[in-house]
Design a protein around this motif. Structure first.
Motif, PDB file in Angstrom:
ATOM      1  N   ARG A   1     -22.412 -28.832   6.573  1.00 17.78           N
ATOM      2  CA  ARG A   1     -23.608 -29.280   6.881  1.00 17.78           C
ATOM      3  C   ARG A   1     -24.538 -29.216   5.397  1.00 17.78           C
ATOM      4  O   ARG A   1     -25.329 -30.013   5.292  1.00 17.78           O
ATOM      5  CB  ARG A   1     -24.357 -28.249   8.064  1.00 17.78           C
ATOM      6  CG  ARG A   1     -25.617 -28.788   8.450  1.00 17.78           C
ATOM      7  CD  ARG A   1     -26.165 -27.993   9.601  1.00 17.78           C
ATOM      8  NE  ARG A   1     -25.375 -28.369  10.768  1.00 17.78           N
ATOM      9  CZ  ARG A   1     -24.617 -27.483  11.521  1.00 17.78           C
ATOM     10  NH1 ARG A   1     -24.617 -26.101  11.173  1.00 17.78           N
ATOM     11  NH2 ARG A   1     -23.982 -27.921  12.469  1.00 17.78           N
ATOM     12  N   HIS A   2     -24.226 -28.060   4.864  1.00 19.78           N
ATOM     13  CA  HIS A   2     -25.098 -28.048   3.559  1.00 19.78           C
ATOM     14  C   HIS A   2     -24.693 -28.966   2.552  1.00 19.78           C
ATOM     15  O   HIS A   2     -25.621 -29.489   2.105  1.00 19.78           O
ATOM     16  CB  HIS A   2     -24.860 -26.571   3.005  1.00 19.78           C
ATOM     17  CG  HIS A   2     -25.505 -26.480   1.689  1.00 19.78           C
ATOM     18  ND1 HIS A   2     -26.764 -26.052   1.686  1.00 19.78           N
ATOM     19  CD2 HIS A   2     -25.022 -26.419   0.559  1.00 19.78           C
ATOM     20  CE1 HIS A   2     -27.178 -26.001   0.451  1.00 19.78           C
ATOM     21  NE2 HIS A   2     -26.050 -26.357  -0.416  1.00 19.78           N
ATOM     22  N   GLN A   3     -23.561 -29.474   2.562  1.00 20.37           N
ATOM     23  CA  GLN A   3     -23.058 -30.535   1.581  1.00 20.37           C
ATOM     24  C   GLN A   3     -23.715 -31.945   2.237  1.00 20.37           C
ATOM     25  O   GLN A   3     -23.978 -32.631   1.429  1.00 20.37           O
ATOM     26  CB  GLN A   3     -21.702 -30.563   1.683  1.00 20.37           C
ATOM     27  CG  GLN A   3     -20.978 -29.457   0.777  1.00 20.37           C
ATOM     28  CD  GLN A   3     -19.521 -29.276   0.879  1.00 20.37           C
ATOM     29  OE1 GLN A   3     -19.027 -29.852   1.696  1.00 20.37           O
ATOM     30  NE2 GLN A   3     -19.119 -28.513   0.006  1.00 20.37           N
TER      31      GLN A   3
ATOM     32  N   LEU B   1     -22.729 -33.231   9.390  1.00 18.89           N
ATOM     33  CA  LEU B   1     -21.621 -32.799   8.622  1.00 18.89           C
ATOM     34  C   LEU B   1     -20.877 -33.833   7.889  1.00 18.89           C
ATOM     35  O   LEU B   1     -20.911 -34.948   8.249  1.00 18.89           O
ATOM     36  CB  LEU B   1     -20.497 -31.903   9.558  1.00 18.89           C
ATOM     37  CG  LEU B   1     -21.038 -31.092  10.570  1.00 18.89           C
ATOM     38  CD1 LEU B   1     -19.850 -30.760  11.172  1.00 18.89           C
ATOM     39  CD2 LEU B   1     -21.577 -30.060   9.642  1.00 18.89           C
ATOM     40  N   ILE B   2     -20.716 -33.475   6.610  1.00 14.15           N
ATOM     41  CA  ILE B   2     -19.710 -34.647   5.822  1.00 14.15           C
ATOM     42  C   ILE B   2     -18.258 -34.752   6.433  1.00 14.15           C
ATOM     43  O   ILE B   2     -17.902 -33.612   7.064  1.00 14.15           O
ATOM     44  CB  ILE B   2     -19.740 -34.254   4.346  1.00 14.15           C
ATOM     45  CG1 ILE B   2     -18.887 -32.782   4.188  1.00 14.15           C
ATOM     46  CG2 ILE B   2     -21.130 -34.003   3.727  1.00 14.15           C
ATOM     47  CD1 ILE B   2     -18.530 -32.461   2.794  1.00 14.15           C
ATOM     48  N   PRO B   3     -17.754 -35.523   6.023  1.00 17.19           N
ATOM     49  CA  PRO B   3     -16.206 -35.828   6.577  1.00 17.19           C
ATOM     50  C   PRO B   3     -15.714 -34.401   6.160  1.00 17.19           C
ATOM     51  O   PRO B   3     -15.704 -34.009   5.058  1.00 17.19           O
ATOM     52  CB  PRO B   3     -15.813 -37.249   6.176  1.00 17.19           C
ATOM     53  CG  PRO B   3     -16.795 -37.716   5.731  1.00 17.19           C
ATOM     54  CD  PRO B   3     -18.163 -36.679   5.661  1.00 17.19           C
ATOM     55  N   ILE B   4     -14.657 -34.113   6.734  1.00 16.90           N
ATOM     56  CA  ILE B   4     -13.512 -32.986   6.277  1.00 16.90           C
ATOM     57  C   ILE B   4     -12.824 -33.450   4.911  1.00 16.90           C
ATOM     58  O   ILE B   4     -12.406 -34.374   4.761  1.00 16.90           O
ATOM     59  CB  ILE B   4     -12.740 -32.559   7.295  1.00 16.90           C
ATOM     60  CG1 ILE B   4     -12.055 -31.066   7.182  1.00 16.90           C
ATOM     61  CG2 ILE B   4     -11.594 -33.301   7.778  1.00 16.90           C
ATOM     62  CD1 ILE B   4     -12.473 -30.113   7.927  1.00 16.90           C
ATOM     63  N   THR B   5     -12.851 -32.507   4.049  1.00 22.09           N
ATOM     64  CA  THR B   5     -12.146 -32.924   2.731  1.00 22.09           C
ATOM     65  C   THR B   5     -10.985 -31.965   2.728  1.00 22.09           C
ATOM     66  O   THR B   5     -10.493 -31.105   3.349  1.00 22.09           O
ATOM     67  CB  THR B   5     -13.151 -32.574   1.733  1.00 22.09           C
ATOM     68  OG1 THR B   5     -13.179 -31.069   1.650  1.00 22.09           O
ATOM     69  CG2 THR B   5     -14.541 -33.237   1.591  1.00 22.09           C
ATOM     70  N   VAL B   6     -10.046 -32.620   1.763  1.00 22.33           N
ATOM     71  CA  VAL B   6      -8.683 -32.070   1.497  1.00 22.33           C
ATOM     72  C   VAL B   6      -9.045 -30.277   1.019  1.00 22.33           C
ATOM     73  O   VAL B   6      -8.453 -29.499   1.542  1.00 22.33           O
ATOM     74  CB  VAL B   6      -7.958 -32.654   0.328  1.00 22.33           C
ATOM     75  CG1 VAL B   6      -6.714 -31.989   0.028  1.00 22.33           C
ATOM     76  CG2 VAL B   6      -7.588 -33.883   1.047  1.00 22.33           C
ATOM     77  N   PRO B   7      -9.874 -30.173   0.129  1.00 19.01           N
ATOM     78  CA  PRO B   7     -10.091 -28.754  -0.175  1.00 19.01           C
ATOM     79  C   PRO B   7     -10.525 -27.786   0.904  1.00 19.01           C
ATOM     80  O   PRO B   7     -10.253 -26.820   1.211  1.00 19.01           O
ATOM     81  CB  PRO B   7     -11.328 -28.640  -1.467  1.00 19.01           C
ATOM     82  CG  PRO B   7     -11.173 -30.037  -1.822  1.00 19.01           C
ATOM     83  CD  PRO B   7     -10.682 -31.024  -0.765  1.00 19.01           C
ATOM     84  N   GLU B   8     -11.340 -28.527   1.973  1.00 10.39           N
ATOM     85  CA  GLU B   8     -11.815 -27.787   3.134  1.00 10.39           C
ATOM     86  C   GLU B   8     -10.727 -27.540   4.142  1.00 10.39           C
ATOM     87  O   GLU B   8     -10.472 -26.377   4.660  1.00 10.39           O
ATOM     88  CB  GLU B   8     -12.951 -28.364   3.920  1.00 10.39           C
ATOM     89  CG  GLU B   8     -13.671 -27.904   4.873  1.00 10.39           C
ATOM     90  CD  GLU B   8     -14.421 -26.438   4.579  1.00 10.39           C
ATOM     91  OE1 GLU B   8     -14.548 -25.690   5.375  1.00 10.39           O
ATOM     92  OE2 GLU B   8     -14.743 -26.431   3.370  1.00 10.39           O
TER      93      GLU B   8
END
Length: 83
Positions: A63-65, A27-34
């Motif tokens: 995961r997709h990102q 997974l990418i790290p969690i982002t502000v928009p997420e």
């Protein structure tokens, strides 16, 4: 503006926590928009979608990102070595 600052700090803390745990779940790290999307769904729940669905959707999107980022990195590495 204060809400955005709060989300930015929360995302940074989450990234630091995930880096400390050294878990690569693809997974990418969690982002502000997420984080904003998850918070908005908590406060104003969409119809016919429960919390488990929103969390699965967030995991799928991250995961997709992550896969897209890795594919772009592989392509860029290949493009730089190709004649």
């Amino acid at each position: 503006m204060l809400a955005y600052i709060y989300l930015a700090v929360a995302a940074a803390v989450q990234r630091q926590h995930e880096a400390g745990a050294d878990l690569d779940a693809g997974l990418i790290p969690i982002t502000v928009p997420e984080l904003l999307r998850l918070l908005r769904d908590t406060v104003i729940p969409p119809s016919r979608r429960d919390r488990a669905h929103r969390l699965r959707w967030s995991t799928w999107r991250r995961r997709h990102q992550h896969r897209a980022r890795r594919a772009h990195q592989r392509w860029n590495a290949y493009a730089q070595t190709a004649p």
